[in-house]
Motif scaffolding. Structure first.
Motif, mmCIF file in Angstrom:
data_model
loop_
_atom_site.group_PDB
_atom_site.id
_atom_site.type_symbol
_atom_site.label_atom_id
_atom_site.label_comp_id
_atom_site.label_asym_id
_atom_site.label_seq_id
_atom_site.Cartn_x
_atom_site.Cartn_y
_atom_site.Cartn_z
ATOM 1 N N SER A 127 -2.858 0.646 -4.138
ATOM 2 C CA SER A 127 -2.635 -0.672 -3.569
ATOM 3 C C SER A 127 -2.063 -1.521 -4.695
ATOM 4 C CB SER A 127 -3.964 -1.234 -3.070
ATOM 5 O OG SER A 127 -3.743 -2.525 -2.585
ATOM 6 N N LEU A 128 -0.840 -2.002 -4.485
ATOM 7 C CA LEU A 128 -0.170 -2.735 -5.568
ATOM 8 C C LEU A 128 -0.134 -4.214 -5.248
ATOM 9 C CD1 LEU A 128 2.839 -0.298 -5.954
ATOM 10 C CD2 LEU A 128 0.868 -0.479 -7.471
ATOM 11 N N PRO A 129 -0.879 -5.004 -5.999
ATOM 12 C CA PRO A 129 -0.867 -6.447 -5.769
ATOM 13 C C PRO A 129 0.458 -7.037 -6.250
ATOM 14 C CG PRO A 129 -2.166 -5.925 -7.727
ATOM 15 C CD PRO A 129 -1.728 -4.618 -7.136
ATOM 16 N N PRO A 130 0.829 -8.191 -5.726
ATOM 17 C CA PRO A 130 2.094 -8.790 -6.157
ATOM 18 C C PRO A 130 2.054 -9.177 -7.636
ATOM 19 C CG PRO A 130 0.856 -10.319 -4.765
ATOM 20 C CD PRO A 130 0.130 -9.008 -4.727
ATOM 21 N N ALA A 131 3.216 -9.111 -8.252
ATOM 22 C CA ALA A 131 3.321 -9.453 -9.672
ATOM 23 C C ALA A 131 3.112 -10.945 -9.884
ATOM 24 C CB ALA A 131 4.710 -9.071 -10.181
ATOM 25 N N GLU B 51 0.874 -1.186 0.000
ATOM 26 C CA GLU B 51 0.000 0.000 0.000
ATOM 27 C C GLU B 51 0.902 1.224 0.000
ATOM 28 O OE1 GLU B 51 -3.284 -0.529 0.165
ATOM 29 O OE2 GLU B 51 -3.236 -2.667 0.718
ATOM 30 N N GLY B 52 0.530 2.200 -0.780
ATOM 31 C CA GLY B 52 1.345 3.411 -0.801
ATOM 32 C C GLY B 52 0.568 4.557 -1.406
ATOM 33 N N TYR B 53 1.306 5.594 -1.805
ATOM 34 C CA TYR B 53 0.674 6.767 -2.396
ATOM 35 C C TYR B 53 1.409 7.159 -3.670
ATOM 36 C CZ TYR B 53 -1.669 7.377 2.075
ATOM 37 O OH TYR B 53 -2.435 7.197 3.192
ATOM 38 N N SER B 54 0.650 7.630 -4.664
ATOM 39 C CA SER B 54 1.251 8.161 -5.878
ATOM 40 C C SER B 54 0.732 9.564 -6.123
ATOM 41 C CB SER B 54 0.889 7.300 -7.093
ATOM 42 O OG SER B 54 1.697 6.158 -7.109
ATOM 43 N N VAL B 55 1.581 10.374 -6.701
ATOM 44 C CA VAL B 55 1.185 11.751 -6.953
ATOM 45 C C VAL B 55 0.303 11.816 -8.195
ATOM 46 C CG1 VAL B 55 3.018 12.462 -8.524
ATOM 47 C CG2 VAL B 55 2.129 14.101 -6.873
ATOM 48 N N ASN B 56 -0.552 12.823 -8.234
ATOM 49 C CA ASN B 56 -1.324 13.119 -9.429
ATOM 50 C C ASN B 56 -1.100 14.606 -9.715
ATOM 51 O OD1 ASN B 56 -3.394 13.960 -11.189
ATOM 52 N ND2 ASN B 56 -4.616 12.171 -10.626
#
Ligand code: NAD
Ligand code: NA
Length: 398
Positions: free
Chosen positions: A183-187, A168-173
């Motif tokens: 939320s980035l699921p595993p590859a 879980e993290g944050y990205s800028v817009n």
């Protein structure tokens, strides 16, 4: 026409050609003032990924710094069309070439897919015609999300994901000036494999094989590719994720290339760069909070560097000095980023940063400003209220 920034999420849909020109001149002046203790600098250089970010800065540093190198730059950019003004990299190529010619430097731009056989042939021809038949340095600085699979005609696609865990993290817009939860699921296995295909070392090796078979590499020829490792805080999304696995592959490929270059006493290198705002890096989900904190801390400490400062330091102070390499023989220009005092302060800021406070806690103004400058906006020397003569721009070729 008046050209304004058009931002969609983290992608710029417009660029200002004269701001791109201003960016090139600023970088040139930072390289003109460089000095080098060594005369053994590369004189003929091929740059793959030459139109923006680290590749463009490498080209400027080597052409306008003490090396005064002749350069061939390969990139994938679009010119003007009914769809728009074209990409910033298109204008970077044009204005680099214009400045190089004015300075009496040989420069050739090749626009095309660096993964294709056709582009390899064009490069071979240009090395023969423009550089006298051989190069002394090959800079590998491609950043892309797709690579064609020559056997199927389909594309391998990279996926920027953690491995083995959800992050879980944050990205800028930049469009909404917000920090959004991601939320980035595993590859999946396939995503890992394809990311390594796109951003690993396979294509770097294949370029060096091609150039070597054609006898286009000089005795003692060097090559360098750029990598990122980063601090513990970013490992889940980068170093231990799909991109990090691709970089590990790139590092291992360096050893294969070194074997290949033995007969010409050549040398393959990896330079580990610092985290910076580029067209490619703002695309990495979850990385922006770190960038925001890092920019603030490094600026406060007088340690901030952009691509051109990094490349000037690489070629004019780190390059010759092999004692400065780490135990894995990597050139570390991420040394200032990873200083303990820097990382401690970055971590303290990150602990406080929220979607409400990111702009005050981190250097949002600085990060957004650099993003806009990548696309030719926010240069004090450019009058953005002036009409741009589109017909005149159309006649410019890279
Ligand atoms: P960038 O997007 O600014 O530049 C990428 C270049 O590759 C452009 O010139 C583009 O035209 C070219 N390119 C892309 N696809 C191509 C294709 N198919 N054919 C020909 N040219 C193509 O990216 P960047 O941030 O400068 O990244 C360059 C390298 O530096 C990457 O390996 C990246 O991982 C590494 N790096 C970046 C950072 C960072 O924070 N930005 C940090 C460390 C290392
Ligand atoms: Na680049």
């Amino acid at each position: 026409m008046i050209i304004l920034p058009q931002i969609q999420g983290v992608v710029a849909r417009s660029c200002h050609p004269f701001g791109c020109q201003a960016a090139i001149s600023e970088q040139i002046s930072k390289s003109l003032s460089q000095q080098s203790a060594s005369d053994a600098l590369p004189k003929r250089v091929l740059i793959l990924g030459a139109s923006s970010g680290f590749g463009l800065a490498s080209r400027i540093a080597l052409a306008f710094g003490p090396a005064k190198a002749a350069t061939i730059g390969v990139s994938f950019e679009r010119g003007m069309s009914e769809k728009g003004i074209g990409s910033a990299g298109w204008y970077n190529n044009i204005f680099f070439h214009e400045a190089a010619e004015k300075a009496g430097l040989i420069s050739t731009n090749i626009l095309g897919d660096a993964f294709s056989a056709e582009t390899r042939e064009q490069v071979a021809k240009a090395i023969e015609q423009d550089l006298g038949g051989q190069v002394d340095l090959v800079v590998y600085s491609l950043a892309t999300g797709i690579r064609p699979n020559p056997e199927t005609g389909e594309f391998w696609r990279s996926a920027i994901r953690p491995v083995g865990e959800t992050v879980e993290g944050y990205s800028v817009n930049f469009e909404k000036n917000s920090l959004d939860k991601v939320s980035l699921p595993p590859a999946t296995e396939q995503e890992i494999d394809e990311t390594v295909k796109v951003m690993g070392g396979e294509d770097w090796l294949s370029w060096i094989q091609f150039l070597s078979e054609r006898n286009l590499l000089s005795t003692g020829c060097e090559t360098v590719a750029y990598s990122y490792i980063g601090p513990e805080h970013t490992h889940a999304i980068y170093h231990k994720g799909t991109l990090g696995l691709a970089k590990t592959h790139l590092h291992n490929t360096r050893d294969d290339i070194n074997v290949l270059l033995e007969n010409i006493e050549g040398n393959a290198n990896i330079a580990v760069c610092k985290a910076l705002v580029t067209k490619a890096s703002v695309f990495i989900p979850g990385l922006t909070p770190y960038l925001l904190a890092l920019y603030r801390v490094m600026k406060e400490k007088g340690l901030h560097e952009g691509c051109i400062e990094q490349m000037n330091r690489l070629f004019y102070s780190k390059w010759q000095n092999h004692t400065e390499r780490d135990e894995e023989n990597l050139i570390r220009i991420d040394d200032w980023e990873l200083r303990d005092d820097v990382q401690q302060e970055v971590n303290a800021l990150l602990a406080e940063m929220t979607p409400d406070s990111f702009a005050e806690i981190g250097d949002y103004k600085g990060v957004l400003g650099e993003f806009l400058q990548l696309n030719g906006f926010e240069f004090p020397s450019v009058d953005y209220t002036q009409e741009v003569d589109i017909e005149a721009l159309k006649t410019l070729r890279p």
